[in-house]
Write a protein that holds these residues in place. Structure first.
Motif, PDB file in Angstrom:
ATOM      1  N   GLU A   4      61.191  81.515 122.495  1.00 24.55           N
ATOM      2  CA  GLU A   4      62.222  81.165 121.524  1.00 24.55           C
ATOM      3  C   GLU A   4      61.799  79.977 120.660  1.00 24.55           C
ATOM      4  O   GLU A   4      62.121  79.899 119.474  1.00 24.55           O
ATOM      5  CB  GLU A   4      63.534  80.839 122.252  1.00 24.55           C
ATOM      6  N   GLU A   5      61.057  79.062 121.228  1.00 27.15           N
ATOM      7  CA  GLU A   5      60.629  77.879 120.472  1.00 27.15           C
ATOM      8  C   GLU A   5      59.699  78.260 119.334  1.00 27.15           C
ATOM      9  O   GLU A   5      59.824  77.753 118.207  1.00 27.15           O
ATOM     10  CB  GLU A   5      59.944  76.891 121.408  1.00 27.15           C
ATOM     11  N   GLN A   6      58.768  79.165 119.590  1.00 24.38           N
ATOM     12  CA  GLN A   6      57.856  79.607 118.532  1.00 24.38           C
ATOM     13  C   GLN A   6      58.601  80.399 117.454  1.00 24.38           C
ATOM     14  O   GLN A   6      58.313  80.278 116.270  1.00 24.38           O
ATOM     15  CB  GLN A   6      56.743  80.450 119.159  1.00 24.38           C
ATOM     16  N   SER A   7      59.556  81.223 117.881  1.00 24.32           N
ATOM     17  CA  SER A   7      60.353  81.975 116.914  1.00 24.32           C
ATOM     18  C   SER A   7      61.150  81.030 116.026  1.00 24.32           C
ATOM     19  O   SER A   7      61.226  81.207 114.808  1.00 24.32           O
ATOM     20  CB  SER A   7      61.304  82.922 117.656  1.00 24.32           C
ATOM     21  N   ALA A   8      61.740  79.997 116.612  1.00 30.90           N
ATOM     22  CA  ALA A   8      62.514  79.023 115.841  1.00 30.90           C
ATOM     23  C   ALA A   8      61.639  78.274 114.852  1.00 30.90           C
ATOM     24  O   ALA A   8      62.067  77.926 113.743  1.00 30.90           O
ATOM     25  CB  ALA A   8      63.202  78.049 116.790  1.00 30.90           C
ATOM     26  N   SER A   9      60.374  78.021 115.212  1.00 34.00           N
ATOM     27  CA  SER A   9      59.482  77.307 114.305  1.00 34.00           C
ATOM     28  C   SER A   9      59.219  78.125 113.041  1.00 34.00           C
ATOM     29  O   SER A   9      59.013  77.560 111.957  1.00 34.00           O
ATOM     30  CB  SER A   9      58.167  76.980 115.005  1.00 34.00           C
ATOM     31  N   MET A  10      59.193  79.459 113.165  1.00 35.82           N
ATOM     32  CA  MET A  10      59.044  80.311 111.979  1.00 35.82           C
ATOM     33  C   MET A  10      60.236  80.156 111.044  1.00 35.82           C
ATOM     34  O   MET A  10      60.097  80.028 109.828  1.00 35.82           O
ATOM     35  CB  MET A  10      58.889  81.771 112.400  1.00 35.82           C
ATOM     36  N   VAL A  11      61.438  80.164 111.619  1.00 42.06           N
ATOM     37  CA  VAL A  11      62.653  80.026 110.820  1.00 42.06           C
ATOM     38  C   VAL A  11      62.666  78.679 110.099  1.00 42.06           C
ATOM     39  O   VAL A  11      63.093  78.577 108.938  1.00 42.06           O
ATOM     40  CB  VAL A  11      63.910  80.182 111.702  1.00 42.06           C
ATOM     41  N   GLU A  12      62.173  77.638 110.769  1.00 44.28           N
ATOM     42  CA  GLU A  12      62.161  76.307 110.160  1.00 44.28           C
ATOM     43  C   GLU A  12      61.254  76.224 108.938  1.00 44.28           C
ATOM     44  O   GLU A  12      61.413  75.334 108.103  1.00 44.28           O
ATOM     45  CB  GLU A  12      61.726  75.275 111.209  1.00 44.28           C
ATOM     46  N   ARG A  13      60.297  77.121 108.821  1.00 42.14           N
ATOM     47  CA  ARG A  13      59.396  77.121 107.670  1.00 42.14           C
ATOM     48  C   ARG A  13      60.004  77.816 106.450  1.00 42.14           C
ATOM     49  O   ARG A  13      59.494  77.677 105.331  1.00 42.14           O
ATOM     50  CB  ARG A  13      58.087  77.828 108.025  1.00 42.14           C
ATOM     51  N   LEU A  14      61.064  78.590 106.649  1.00 40.47           N
ATOM     52  CA  LEU A  14      61.617  79.386 105.549  1.00 40.47           C
ATOM     53  C   LEU A  14      62.164  78.551 104.385  1.00 40.47           C
ATOM     54  O   LEU A  14      62.012  78.947 103.225  1.00 40.47           O
ATOM     55  CB  LEU A  14      62.704  80.326 106.074  1.00 40.47           C
ATOM     56  N   PRO A  15      62.834  77.401 104.620  1.00 46.08           N
ATOM     57  CA  PRO A  15      63.340  76.624 103.483  1.00 46.08           C
ATOM     58  C   PRO A  15      62.261  76.258 102.466  1.00 46.08           C
ATOM     59  O   PRO A  15      62.538  76.190 101.260  1.00 46.08           O
ATOM     60  CB  PRO A  15      63.945  75.385 104.153  1.00 46.08           C
ATOM     61  N   ARG A  16      61.047  76.012 102.926  1.00 50.19           N
ATOM     62  CA  ARG A  16      59.965  75.697 101.987  1.00 50.19           C
ATOM     63  C   ARG A  16      59.714  76.868 101.031  1.00 50.19           C
ATOM     64  O   ARG A  16      59.496  76.666  99.833  1.00 50.19           O
ATOM     65  CB  ARG A  16      58.697  75.365 102.781  1.00 50.19           C
ATOM     66  N   ILE A  17      59.744  78.085 101.571  1.00 55.51           N
ATOM     67  CA  ILE A  17      59.550  79.263 100.719  1.00 55.51           C
ATOM     68  C   ILE A  17      60.729  79.434  99.772  1.00 55.51           C
ATOM     69  O   ILE A  17      60.556  79.761  98.598  1.00 55.51           O
ATOM     70  CB  ILE A  17      59.368  80.520 101.596  1.00 55.51           C
ATOM     71  N   VAL A  18      61.947  79.189 100.274  1.00 57.87           N
ATOM     72  CA  VAL A  18      63.142  79.305  99.435  1.00 57.87           C
ATOM     73  C   VAL A  18      63.063  78.345  98.261  1.00 57.87           C
ATOM     74  O   VAL A  18      63.403  78.680  97.118  1.00 57.87           O
ATOM     75  CB  VAL A  18      64.415  79.065 100.262  1.00 57.87           C
ATOM     76  N   ARG A  19      62.602  77.099  98.504  1.00 54.54           N
ATOM     77  CA  ARG A  19      62.478  76.120  97.418  1.00 54.54           C
ATOM     78  C   ARG A  19      61.499  76.606  96.354  1.00 54.54           C
ATOM     79  O   ARG A  19      61.709  76.391  95.160  1.00 54.54           O
ATOM     80  CB  ARG A  19      62.050  74.760  97.983  1.00 54.54           C
ATOM     81  N   ARG A  20      60.425  77.252  96.781  1.00 56.80           N
ATOM     82  CA  ARG A  20      59.474  77.812  95.813  1.00 56.80           C
ATOM     83  C   ARG A  20      60.128  78.927  94.989  1.00 56.80           C
ATOM     84  O   ARG A  20      59.882  79.057  93.781  1.00 56.80           O
ATOM     85  CB  ARG A  20      58.251  78.347  96.541  1.00 56.80           C
ATOM     86  N   LEU A  21      60.957  79.744  95.641  1.00 60.29           N
ATOM     87  CA  LEU A  21      61.654  80.812  94.909  1.00 60.29           C
ATOM     88  C   LEU A  21      62.629  80.232  93.891  1.00 60.29           C
ATOM     89  O   LEU A  21      62.700  80.675  92.741  1.00 60.29           O
ATOM     90  CB  LEU A  21      62.403  81.715  95.900  1.00 60.29           C
ATOM     91  N   VAL A  22      63.396  79.222  94.323  1.00 62.01           N
ATOM     92  CA  VAL A  22      64.372  78.599  93.431  1.00 62.01           C
ATOM     93  C   VAL A  22      63.682  77.950  92.239  1.00 62.01           C
ATOM     94  O   VAL A  22      64.179  77.981  91.107  1.00 62.01           O
ATOM     95  CB  VAL A  22      65.225  77.569  94.201  1.00 62.01           C
ATOM     96  N   ALA A  23      62.499  77.362  92.462  1.00 58.01           N
ATOM     97  CA  ALA A  23      61.789  76.655  91.395  1.00 58.01           C
ATOM     98  C   ALA A  23      61.400  77.589  90.244  1.00 58.01           C
ATOM     99  O   ALA A  23      61.276  77.138  89.098  1.00 58.01           O
ATOM    100  CB  ALA A  23      60.546  75.967  91.957  1.00 58.01           C
ATOM    101  N   THR A  24      61.212  78.885  90.532  1.00 57.97           N
ATOM    102  CA  THR A  24      60.827  79.811  89.460  1.00 57.97           C
ATOM    103  C   THR A  24      62.023  80.328  88.677  1.00 57.97           C
ATOM    104  O   THR A  24      61.858  80.891  87.594  1.00 57.97           O
ATOM    105  CB  THR A  24      60.058  81.014  90.032  1.00 57.97           C
ATOM    106  N   CYS A  25      63.248  80.181  89.213  1.00 54.29           N
ATOM    107  CA  CYS A  25      64.441  80.631  88.488  1.00 54.29           C
ATOM    108  C   CYS A  25      64.641  79.756  87.250  1.00 54.29           C
ATOM    109  O   CYS A  25      64.413  78.542  87.276  1.00 54.29           O
ATOM    110  CB  CYS A  25      65.670  80.554  89.383  1.00 54.29           C
ATOM    111  N   GLY A  26      65.070  80.379  86.182  1.00 53.45           N
ATOM    112  CA  GLY A  26      65.219  79.655  84.924  1.00 53.45           C
ATOM    113  C   GLY A  26      63.938  79.524  84.152  1.00 53.45           C
ATOM    114  O   GLY A  26      63.892  78.825  83.133  1.00 53.45           O
TER     115      GLY A  26
END
Length: 320
Positions: A17-39
């Motif tokens: 479960e700890e390794q799985s949670a670490s993957m989820v914790e990395r997702l906000p960084r990808i989301v910020r990259r997605l948001v940066a391209t909007c507009g």
């Protein structure tokens, strides 16, 4: 990158479960990259408090229109003379409310996208929905002629019920005629959404801006393409795979020629057989002409003319 599949190598799962949670914790960084391209030009998005038209609502508008024009064919329950007026009243009110809301959304979106002054989207939605419904009796008569054209043009059917229930060509022309009426009321977005829904259902692509006359019949219909500036007369019959298209344009001329006629004009009582391609805004096929299968046509044809392909050379290869 190595991906661990459960049971692929290890006898027991080593992913905790700890390794799985670490993957989820990395997702906000990808989301910020997605948001940066909007507009930016790298992203097409609609981030707004004004909602777009709903695709499912547009599909329901199509279904309601078909049920009102052909009462009794697409309902779940029985319909008789006693409840006909009540039933059509309920369906018509539902169509008005749904259509007024979706038109208002489409108008509001166009207003905001083009940075226009207030175009009174709510009022335009109500008025356009009313005037559309006011045209339904005339559209019913027009589509009844299309049904009769199918009965007269296709010896494989003997019943209007079969045409209304089963023929993809009638579904496509019904949706086109509904969408065309909305287009003439200056409704944005919805007409094309409607005809593209029919396109996905039938394989028949009719632009809502095309002008199609009375008693139109598509035999089989699959693969028919009719461009937005095409003009088709009365009593025309086309078969599968027919294209009424535009000649290819250089990229630097596309924007300049968008408002010009780019698709052919077809006269009254013309028959166009399977696989024929007719291109160009200056191309006119005269009345009562017959265009044979697989013909490629980019020039005008006088009335009462037959255009056919020369018989191809066939080779038969078989056992000695």
């Amino acid at each position: 990158m190595k991906i661990h599949l459960p049971g692929a190598v290890e006898a027991t799962c080593q992913w905790d479960e700890e390794q799985s949670a670490s993957m989820v914790e990395r997702l906000p960084r990808i989301v910020r990259r997605l948001v940066a391209t909007c507009g930016t030009e790298r992203c097409y998005e609609h981030v707004s408090s004004a909602p777009l038209p709903k695709r499912q609502a547009v599909v329901e508008i199509v279904n309601l229109g078909r049920r009102i024009i052909f009462p009794g064919y697409f309902e779940d329950g029985p319909l008789d003379r006693v409840n006909l007026e009540y039933h059509l009243g309920q369906e018509t009110v539902r169509l008005y409310e749904l259509l007024a809301e979706q038109i208002s959304r489409a108008v509001r979106h166009e207003c905001l996208r083009q940075d226009l002054e207030c175009t009174h989207c709510r009022q335009r939605g109500d008025e356009a929905a009313y005037w559309f419904i006011e045209q339904l009796p005339a559209l019913r008569e027009l589509l009844a002629e299309d049904v009769r054209a199918a009965l007269e043009g296709d010896p494989a059917t003997s019943s209007p019920d079969e045409v209304i229930f089963s023929y993809p060509g009638l579904l496509a022309i019904t949706v086109y005629r509904l969408a065309h009426a909305l287009l003439h009321l200056d409704v944005p977005m919805l007409p094309r959404m409607m005809t593209e829904h029919a396109h996905s259902r039938t394989g028949i692509d009719i632009h809502p801006a095309a002008e199609i006359g009375r008693r139109f019949f598509m035999d089989h219909g699959t693969g028919v393409v009719i461009g937005g500036t095409a003009v088709i007369g009365d009593g025309v019959r086309v078969y599968q795979g027919v294209t009424l298209g535009a000649l290819s344009l250089p990229r630097d001329q596309v924007e300049r020629l968008k408002s010009q006629k780019r698709h052919p004009t077809i006269g009254d009582d013309v028959v166009i057989y399977a696989g024929a391609t007719i291109l160009g805004g200056d191309t006119v096929v005269g009345a009562r002409s017959v265009i044979g299968g697989n013909v490629w046509l980019t020039r005008s044809v006088p009335p009462d003319t037959r255009v056919i392909m020369a018989e191809p050379e066939l080779r038969y290869i078989g056992p000695k």
